[in-house]
Design a protein around this motif. Structure first.
Motif, short mmCIF file in Angstrom:
data_model
loop_
_atom_site.label_atom_id
_atom_site.label_comp_id
_atom_site.label_asym_id
_atom_site.label_seq_id
_atom_site.Cartn_x
_atom_site.Cartn_y
_atom_site.Cartn_z
N THR A 53 0.86 -1.19 0.00
CA THR A 53 0.00 0.00 0.00
C THR A 53 0.88 1.23 0.00
O THR A 53 2.11 1.14 0.14
N SER A 54 0.28 2.40 -0.13
CA SER A 54 1.05 3.64 -0.14
C SER A 54 1.70 3.90 1.22
O SER A 54 2.67 4.65 1.33
N LYS A 55 1.18 3.27 2.27
CA LYS A 55 1.73 3.47 3.62
C LYS A 55 2.63 2.32 4.07
O LYS A 55 3.03 2.27 5.22
N GLY A 56 2.89 1.39 3.18
CA GLY A 56 3.72 0.25 3.54
C GLY A 56 3.06 -1.06 3.16
O GLY A 56 2.05 -1.08 2.45
N THR A 57 3.59 -2.16 3.64
CA THR A 57 3.07 -3.48 3.29
C THR A 57 2.18 -4.03 4.39
O THR A 57 2.55 -4.00 5.57
#
Length: 305
Positions: A17-21
């Motif tokens: 995701t844009s915020k990490g996995t």
């Protein structure tokens, strides 16, 4: 010794995701034996449904193996191999309202797999199979020409079960099949599944968050927390002797049919910070025959002393 039907080895399903996995499934290892029901429980978001969908290949696994009758589900497969695999493994979905096409008759919904796999030689044979399946799940032959909106939630889930049975599978993943149903209907659906298992030698992965219903249908239960299994044991053993603090917290949340006990009973809240792993990664260890708990070496020594 029971025969293994499914072997899950270090299964991972990660979503970038844009915020990490997001590590929805993060290293699961367990087996399912022919003819048994393995219950998979845990709170919403723990990765239960993602596990089921990855096993049946609705999602491609990030890592690990799923072996069905010794064959790697996620290996390269031709169209004919995939077709053969899809016949052996089916899924019953959570929402009986969303999982049935409202524009199709019940006959066409149930016969979808029959058509794909060429299991009927004529229209007459096709309809006979559909009608037999309707009767098998407790519905009437006349229901074949109706549409999903004409049925209650429990009846729709029976249609979903008939659809899964149509291709004569060996293994069925039931993804929260009763959570959208009234309590009075839930037991009927679970009893139907148990009856079909006895009659057809089916193997189930039963995914749910209701521990009391899971105990009723399951031979063994795996408890999931944040993408990992933290405890795995027979249903009787898990209820009689829960070991992992998260399992104890889940069990303490089950309401009892006794108002006096309910007023005085203490609910346990799971706090992950109680574990002091000191850089040591917890592992699923066998603390007694067939009873596995995710723990450190220090915790293992405490659990087995």
């Amino acid at each position: 010794m029971a025969e293994k039907l499914l072997e899950i080895k270090n299964l991972k399903q990660h979503f970038p995701t844009s915020k990490g996995t997001i590590k929805a499934v993060d290293g699961l290892t367990f087996d399912i034996y022919k003819g048994e029901t393995l219950g998979l429980v845990g709170e919403s978001g723990c990765g239960k449904s993602t596990t089921g969908r990855t096993i049946i290949r609705l999602y491609n696994a990030t890592d690990g193996e799923v072996l069905f009758n010794g064959e790697n589900v996620h290996g390269r497969k031709s169209k004919s191999e995939l077709k053969k695999f899809n016949r052996k493994m089916q899924m019953i979905f959570q929402d009986p309202y969303a999982s049935l096409n409202p524009r199709m008759t019940v006959a066409d919904i149930i016969a979808e797999g029959i058509d794909i796999h060429g299991l009927a030689k004529s229209k007459e044979e096709r309809m006979k199979k559909v009608q037999a399946l309707l009767e098998t799940v407790g519905l009437n032959r006349e229901h074949a020409n109706r549409y999903p909106h004409e049925f209650s939630g429990g009846q729709r889930q029976r249609i979903g079960i008939a659809r899964a049975l149509a291709v004569e599978p060996d293994f069925i993943i039931a993804d929260e099949p009763i959570s959208a149903l009234d309590v009075s209907i839930q037991a009927q659906v679970v009893n139907l599944m148990k009856k079909l298992q006895r009659e057809r030698g089916l193997t189930y992965l039963f995914i749910a968050h209701d521990l009391s219903m899971v105990k009723y249908i399951s031979d063994r239960i795996g408890v999931m927390y944040q993408g990992k299994i933290v405890e795995l044991a027979t249903s009787e053993e898990l209820y009689r002797n829960p070991i992992h603090p998260y399992t104890k917290a889940l069990l303490s949340a089950i309401p009892l049919p006794d108002p006096d006990s309910e007023r005085t009973r203490l609910r346990q809240v799971y706090d992950p910070s109680i574990h002091n792993y000191d850089g040591e990664e917890p592992e699923l260890r066998e603390v007694s025959p067939g009873h596995y708990v995710s723990c450190s070496q220090t915790e293992f020594a405490k659990y087995t002393s």
